[in-house]
Design a protein around this motif. Structure first.
Motif, PDB file in Angstrom:
ATOM      1  N   GLY A  60       0.827  -1.193   0.000  1.00 47.52           N
ATOM      2  CA  GLY A  60       0.000   0.000   0.000  1.00 47.52           C
ATOM      3  C   GLY A  60       0.861   1.244   0.000  1.00 47.52           C
ATOM      4  N   PRO A  61       0.250   2.413  -0.235  1.00 51.50           N
ATOM      5  CA  PRO A  61       0.996   3.670  -0.225  1.00 51.50           C
ATOM      6  C   PRO A  61       1.733   3.861   1.100  1.00 51.50           C
ATOM      7  CG  PRO A  61      -1.221   3.989  -1.085  1.00 51.50           C
ATOM      8  CD  PRO A  61      -1.186   2.596  -0.531  1.00 51.50           C
ATOM      9  N   GLY A  62       2.930   4.411   1.010  1.00 50.05           N
ATOM     10  CA  GLY A  62       3.758   4.587   2.194  1.00 50.05           C
ATOM     11  C   GLY A  62       4.681   3.414   2.448  1.00 50.05           C
ATOM     12  N   GLN A  63       4.646   2.427   1.556  1.00 54.99           N
ATOM     13  CA  GLN A  63       5.546   1.280   1.633  1.00 54.99           C
ATOM     14  C   GLN A  63       6.500   1.361   0.443  1.00 54.99           C
ATOM     15  OE1 GLN A  63       4.265  -2.684   0.243  1.00 54.99           O
ATOM     16  NE2 GLN A  63       4.548  -3.362   2.378  1.00 54.99           N
ATOM     17  N   LEU A  64       7.794   1.245   0.706  1.00 51.17           N
ATOM     18  CA  LEU A  64       8.781   1.241  -0.369  1.00 51.17           C
ATOM     19  C   LEU A  64       8.868  -0.154  -0.971  1.00 51.17           C
ATOM     20  CD1 LEU A  64      11.153   2.498  -1.983  1.00 51.17           C
ATOM     21  CD2 LEU A  64      12.652   1.734  -0.107  1.00 51.17           C
ATOM     22  N   VAL A  65       8.650  -0.232  -2.284  1.00 47.82           N
ATOM     23  CA  VAL A  65       8.806  -1.496  -3.004  1.00 47.82           C
ATOM     24  C   VAL A  65       9.972  -1.345  -3.975  1.00 47.82           C
ATOM     25  CG1 VAL A  65       7.707  -3.187  -4.512  1.00 47.82           C
ATOM     26  CG2 VAL A  65       6.347  -1.993  -2.766  1.00 47.82           C
ATOM     27  N   VAL A  66      10.888  -2.282  -3.922  1.00 47.33           N
ATOM     28  CA  VAL A  66      12.061  -2.266  -4.797  1.00 47.33           C
ATOM     29  C   VAL A  66      12.117  -3.593  -5.540  1.00 47.33           C
ATOM     30  CG1 VAL A  66      14.575  -2.097  -4.939  1.00 47.33           C
ATOM     31  CG2 VAL A  66      13.327  -0.719  -3.264  1.00 47.33           C
ATOM     32  N   TYR A  67      12.025  -3.518  -6.857  1.00 50.16           N
ATOM     33  CA  TYR A  67      12.089  -4.725  -7.678  1.00 50.16           C
ATOM     34  C   TYR A  67      13.472  -4.830  -8.322  1.00 50.16           C
ATOM     35  CZ  TYR A  67       7.037  -5.121  -7.167  1.00 50.16           C
ATOM     36  OH  TYR A  67       5.776  -5.259  -6.660  1.00 50.16           O
ATOM     37  N   LEU A  68      14.046  -6.012  -8.230  1.00 50.35           N
ATOM     38  CA  LEU A  68      15.377  -6.268  -8.768  1.00 50.35           C
ATOM     39  C   LEU A  68      15.262  -7.212  -9.953  1.00 50.35           C
ATOM     40  CD1 LEU A  68      18.460  -6.082  -8.625  1.00 50.35           C
ATOM     41  CD2 LEU A  68      18.415  -7.905  -6.909  1.00 50.35           C
ATOM     42  N   LEU A  69      15.598  -6.715 -11.112  1.00 48.75           N
ATOM     43  CA  LEU A  69      15.557  -7.509 -12.337  1.00 48.75           C
ATOM     44  C   LEU A  69      16.997  -7.758 -12.761  1.00 48.75           C
ATOM     45  CD1 LEU A  69      13.141  -5.114 -12.429  1.00 48.75           C
ATOM     46  CD2 LEU A  69      12.421  -6.579 -14.293  1.00 48.75           C
ATOM     47  N   ALA A  70      17.499  -8.937 -12.410  1.00 51.86           N
ATOM     48  CA  ALA A  70      18.935  -9.195 -12.516  1.00 51.86           C
ATOM     49  C   ALA A  70      19.219 -10.541 -13.156  1.00 51.86           C
ATOM     50  CB  ALA A  70      19.588  -9.126 -11.130  1.00 51.86           C
ATOM     51  N   ASP A  71      20.363 -10.613 -13.825  1.00 54.53           N
ATOM     52  CA  ASP A  71      20.862 -11.845 -14.426  1.00 54.53           C
ATOM     53  C   ASP A  71      21.737 -12.552 -13.396  1.00 54.53           C
ATOM     54  OD1 ASP A  71      22.304 -13.798 -15.858  1.00 54.53           O
ATOM     55  OD2 ASP A  71      22.210 -12.638 -17.716  1.00 54.53           O
ATOM     56  N   CYS A  78      16.192 -13.042 -12.317  1.00 50.26           N
ATOM     57  CA  CYS A  78      15.189 -12.852 -11.267  1.00 50.26           C
ATOM     58  C   CYS A  78      14.413 -11.571 -11.491  1.00 50.26           C
ATOM     59  CB  CYS A  78      15.841 -12.837  -9.874  1.00 50.26           C
ATOM     60  SG  CYS A  78      16.820 -11.362  -9.508  1.00 50.26           S
ATOM     61  N   TYR A  79      13.210 -11.553 -10.917  1.00 50.95           N
ATOM     62  CA  TYR A  79      12.425 -10.333 -10.810  1.00 50.95           C
ATOM     63  C   TYR A  79      11.599 -10.408  -9.527  1.00 50.95           C
ATOM     64  CZ  TYR A  79       8.808 -13.098 -13.360  1.00 50.95           C
ATOM     65  OH  TYR A  79       7.921 -14.049 -13.781  1.00 50.95           O
ATOM     66  N   HIS A  80      10.762  -9.422  -9.263  1.00 44.33           N
ATOM     67  CA  HIS A  80      10.178  -9.144  -7.945  1.00 44.33           C
ATOM     68  C   HIS A  80      11.300  -8.628  -7.021  1.00 44.33           C
ATOM     69  CE1 HIS A  80       6.162 -10.513  -8.915  1.00 44.33           C
ATOM     70  NE2 HIS A  80       6.645 -11.659  -9.376  1.00 44.33           N
ATOM     71  N   GLY A  81      11.124  -8.657  -5.701  1.00 37.55           N
ATOM     72  CA  GLY A  81      12.147  -8.080  -4.846  1.00 37.55           C
ATOM     73  C   GLY A  81      11.711  -7.928  -3.412  1.00 37.55           C
ATOM     74  N   LEU A  82      11.686  -6.677  -2.902  1.00 32.67           N
ATOM     75  CA  LEU A  82      11.444  -6.452  -1.478  1.00 32.67           C
ATOM     76  C   LEU A  82      10.478  -5.305  -1.266  1.00 32.67           C
ATOM     77  CD1 LEU A  82      13.109  -3.688  -0.377  1.00 32.67           C
ATOM     78  CD2 LEU A  82      15.054  -5.150  -0.885  1.00 32.67           C
ATOM     79  N   SER A  83       9.871  -5.300  -0.089  1.00 35.02           N
ATOM     80  CA  SER A  83       9.038  -4.173   0.335  1.00 35.02           C
ATOM     81  C   SER A  83       9.386  -3.843   1.784  1.00 35.02           C
ATOM     82  CB  SER A  83       7.548  -4.495   0.201  1.00 35.02           C
ATOM     83  OG  SER A  83       7.191  -5.614   0.995  1.00 35.02           O
ATOM     84  N   ILE A  84       9.451  -2.541   2.081  1.00 37.11           N
ATOM     85  CA  ILE A  84       9.770  -2.067   3.428  1.00 37.11           C
ATOM     86  C   ILE A  84       8.646  -1.150   3.891  1.00 37.11           C
ATOM     87  CG2 ILE A  84      11.464  -0.930   4.906  1.00 37.11           C
ATOM     88  CD1 ILE A  84      13.537  -1.334   2.722  1.00 37.11           C
TER      89      ILE A  84
END
Length: 206
Positions: free
Chosen positions: A80-91, A149-155
């Motif tokens: 939801g808003p106010g949450q940092l989402v970082v997606y890592l698209l890496a080989d 990979c893709y997707h990642g983390l949320s804080i």
């Protein structure tokens, strides 16, 4: 990674989860061995997401918040808003890292970033993510396809945590969640992205 191939950063702003998910899938399907890795910074409107092997019963009651069955790892979580989402698209092949190493890298990036704000946090071997006094502050989930990979983390930064009460977060009944704002740190979500991205880039490009 070739020295002239820097990781590409993209700030997507507030975007629908499904749209960004489809874009990650397309990017990963179309990339080749010369494609630069990318990190996407985003916030999502309210949405529950269920991992590939997740169980719907972890949604404890019907709500107006949509539920999306995703292809990431992990169970059920909330964005939801106010949450940092970082997606890592890496080989991963190019980085020379396996899935577990990538999860550890994401966890460490969060832990090191929170330390800069005076917050002591830890990872847990049997429950991926980052915790402060046994309360979850960051969730992780990746999808590995064709060595990438893709997707990642949320804080959780400064958001409405109430929707977490209607689920078993990450499949754990009774798991409590927390956020930076409740720990005395009041910052913009984009400001939080700065140390997180710095830590990720340092790990990726080292």
């Amino acid at each position: 990674m070739p020295p002239n191939q820097a990781t590409v950063l993209r700030d997507l702003g507030l975007r629908d989860y499904r749209d960004v998910w489809r874009e990650m899938q397309h990017f990963t399907a179309e990339r080749n061995s010369d494609t630069a890795d990318e990190i996407w910074i985003v916030e999502h409107p309210p949405v529950y997401t269920l991992g590939l092997n997740g169980k719907r019963e972890h949604l404890l009651k019907p709500t107006a918040i949509p539920l999306v069955e995703s292809d990431r790892g992990g169970q059920l979580t909330y964005h939801g808003p106010g949450q940092l989402v970082v997606y890592l698209l890496a080989d991963l092949r190019r980085l020379g890292k396996g899935p577990r190493q990538m999860v550890t890298m994401l966890e460490n990036a969060v832990i090191d970033s929170l330390r800069q704000y005076g917050i002591a946090s830890q990872a847990q071997a049997k429950a991926p993510g980052v915790y402060v006094d046994h309360r979850k502050i960051a969730s992780l989930g990746l999808r590995i396809k064709n060595g990438c990979c893709y997707h990642g983390l949320s804080i959780n930064n400064d958001m409405d945590l109430a929707p977490f009460q209607d689920i078993n977060p990450c499949g754990y009944p009774g798991l409590q969640v927390t956020q930076l704002a409740d720990l005395g740190v009041k910052i913009l979500t984009r400001e939080l992205a700065v140390p997180v991205i710095h830590q990720l880039l340092k790990a990726i490009e080292s």
